[in-house]
Design a protein around this motif. Structure first.
Motif, PDB file in Angstrom:
ATOM      1  N   VAL A  15      -8.951   2.043   7.067  1.00  0.00           N
ATOM      2  CA  VAL A  15      -7.882   1.526   6.679  1.00  0.00           C
ATOM      3  C   VAL A  15      -7.423   1.981   5.111  1.00  0.00           C
ATOM      4  O   VAL A  15      -6.256   1.676   4.966  1.00  0.00           O
ATOM      5  CB  VAL A  15      -8.227  -0.043   6.670  1.00  0.00           C
ATOM      6  N   ASP A  16      -8.490   2.363   4.479  1.00  0.00           N
ATOM      7  CA  ASP A  16      -8.124   2.604   3.074  1.00  0.00           C
ATOM      8  C   ASP A  16      -7.118   3.750   2.956  1.00  0.00           C
ATOM      9  O   ASP A  16      -6.669   4.057   1.928  1.00  0.00           O
ATOM     10  CB  ASP A  16      -9.346   2.792   2.214  1.00  0.00           C
ATOM     11  N   LYS A  17      -7.095   4.624   4.167  1.00  0.00           N
ATOM     12  CA  LYS A  17      -6.217   5.756   4.129  1.00  0.00           C
ATOM     13  C   LYS A  17      -4.629   5.334   4.626  1.00  0.00           C
ATOM     14  O   LYS A  17      -3.717   6.139   4.749  1.00  0.00           O
ATOM     15  CB  LYS A  17      -6.655   6.894   5.091  1.00  0.00           C
ATOM     16  N   ILE A  18      -4.477   4.087   4.951  1.00  0.00           N
ATOM     17  CA  ILE A  18      -3.245   3.404   5.407  1.00  0.00           C
ATOM     18  C   ILE A  18      -2.738   2.949   4.308  1.00  0.00           C
ATOM     19  O   ILE A  18      -3.166   2.009   3.494  1.00  0.00           O
ATOM     20  CB  ILE A  18      -3.507   2.538   6.607  1.00  0.00           C
ATOM     21  N   LYS A  19      -1.255   2.932   4.192  1.00  0.00           N
ATOM     22  CA  LYS A  19      -0.388   2.421   3.114  1.00  0.00           C
ATOM     23  C   LYS A  19       0.820   1.707   3.809  1.00  0.00           C
ATOM     24  O   LYS A  19       1.312   2.368   4.771  1.00  0.00           O
ATOM     25  CB  LYS A  19      -0.090   3.322   1.959  1.00  0.00           C
ATOM     26  N   ALA A  20       1.409   0.764   3.241  1.00  0.00           N
ATOM     27  CA  ALA A  20       2.586   0.094   3.614  1.00  0.00           C
ATOM     28  C   ALA A  20       3.630   0.840   3.247  1.00  0.00           C
ATOM     29  O   ALA A  20       3.576   1.531   2.124  1.00  0.00           O
ATOM     30  CB  ALA A  20       2.780  -1.309   3.141  1.00  0.00           C
ATOM     31  N   ASN A  21       4.823   0.888   4.034  1.00  0.00           N
ATOM     32  CA  ASN A  21       5.981   1.368   3.590  1.00  0.00           C
ATOM     33  C   ASN A  21       6.797   0.471   2.804  1.00  0.00           C
ATOM     34  O   ASN A  21       6.165  -0.581   2.569  1.00  0.00           O
ATOM     35  CB  ASN A  21       6.899   1.780   4.811  1.00  0.00           C
ATOM     36  N   THR A  22       7.677   0.892   2.157  1.00  0.00           N
ATOM     37  CA  THR A  22       8.342   0.146   1.224  1.00  0.00           C
ATOM     38  C   THR A  22       9.877  -0.434   1.519  1.00  0.00           C
ATOM     39  O   THR A  22      10.473  -0.830   0.739  1.00  0.00           O
ATOM     40  CB  THR A  22       8.712   1.077  -0.249  1.00  0.00           C
ATOM     41  N   TYR A  23      10.023  -0.269   2.869  1.00  0.00           N
ATOM     42  CA  TYR A  23      11.272  -0.734   3.303  1.00  0.00           C
ATOM     43  C   TYR A  23      11.387  -1.518   4.397  1.00  0.00           C
ATOM     44  O   TYR A  23      12.405  -2.191   4.948  1.00  0.00           O
ATOM     45  CB  TYR A  23      12.150   0.469   3.861  1.00  0.00           C
ATOM     46  N   ASN A  24      10.211  -2.107   4.920  1.00  0.00           N
ATOM     47  CA  ASN A  24      10.082  -3.078   6.213  1.00  0.00           C
ATOM     48  C   ASN A  24      10.493  -4.495   5.628  1.00  0.00           C
ATOM     49  O   ASN A  24       9.994  -5.158   4.643  1.00  0.00           O
ATOM     50  CB  ASN A  24       8.716  -3.246   6.463  1.00  0.00           C
TER      51      ASN A  24
END
Length: 175
Positions: A15-24
């Motif tokens: 999970v620490d390699k996953i990031k949210a996008n900035t546009y959702n």
């Protein structure tokens, strides 16, 4: 070469390699977030998070599944049970296509048909499930359950409901 959908190549990702996008633009209200947690707690992760892999940063950027990702971040029991890993389906598309994909995923979820939800509440009631059980497992408040029961129009659904005495009938000539 034959096309193969990304879902056939789901991989476990820390999970620490996953990031949210900035546009959702999608937001989930607290009751639905509690229901999502309950769903993942009871059934596990049944759908992968859809991500784009940014090789230069060694990060997976979420295209769809932000709220499933949030459940793991915000609930220690889920994080521990899953070993800090999320199921990920990777798509390799440019940013404009990822943005479009995010919107398609969000909009394709649809809504619930009121009459069908009423039928489900009726059937659960007939199976002996209480309003409290329905509320907990379907993520509905008691007012919503009452409204859905009213749509079915079956008196049996109201046998355990305590009604208030808001008024008392007055006989002719009484004041």
């Amino acid at each position: 070469m034959e096309y193969k959908s990304p879902v056939y190549k789901v991989i476990p990702v820390p999970v620490d390699k996953i990031k949210a996008n900035t546009y959702n633009p999608n937001k989930v209200a607290p009751p639905e977030m509690r229901l999502l947690y309950e769903s993942i707690r009871a059934d596990g992760y049944t759908m992968p998070i859809v991500c784009y892999y940014a090789e230069d940063k060694d990060q997976y950027i979420i295209v769809d599944g932000f709220h499933r990702y949030r459940v793991m971040l915000e609930h220690k029991d889920i994080y521990e049970r899953e070993g800090g890993m999320l199921p990920v389906s990777v798509i390799d598309k440019p940013i404009d296509q990822r943005m479009a994909s995010t919107i398609r995923h969000n909009r394709a979820r649809g809504t619930h048909h009121v009459e069908l939800m009423s039928s489900i509440v009726k059937e659960l009631h007939e199976l002996g499930r209480s309003d409290a059980w329905i509320s907990k497992h379907l993520g509905m408040d008691m007012d919503e359950i009452l409204r859905l029961k009213q749509i079915t129009g079956l008196a049996a659904l109201f046998k355990d409901v305590k009604f208030g005495k808001a008024w008392k009938p007055v006989e002719d000539g009484e004041e």
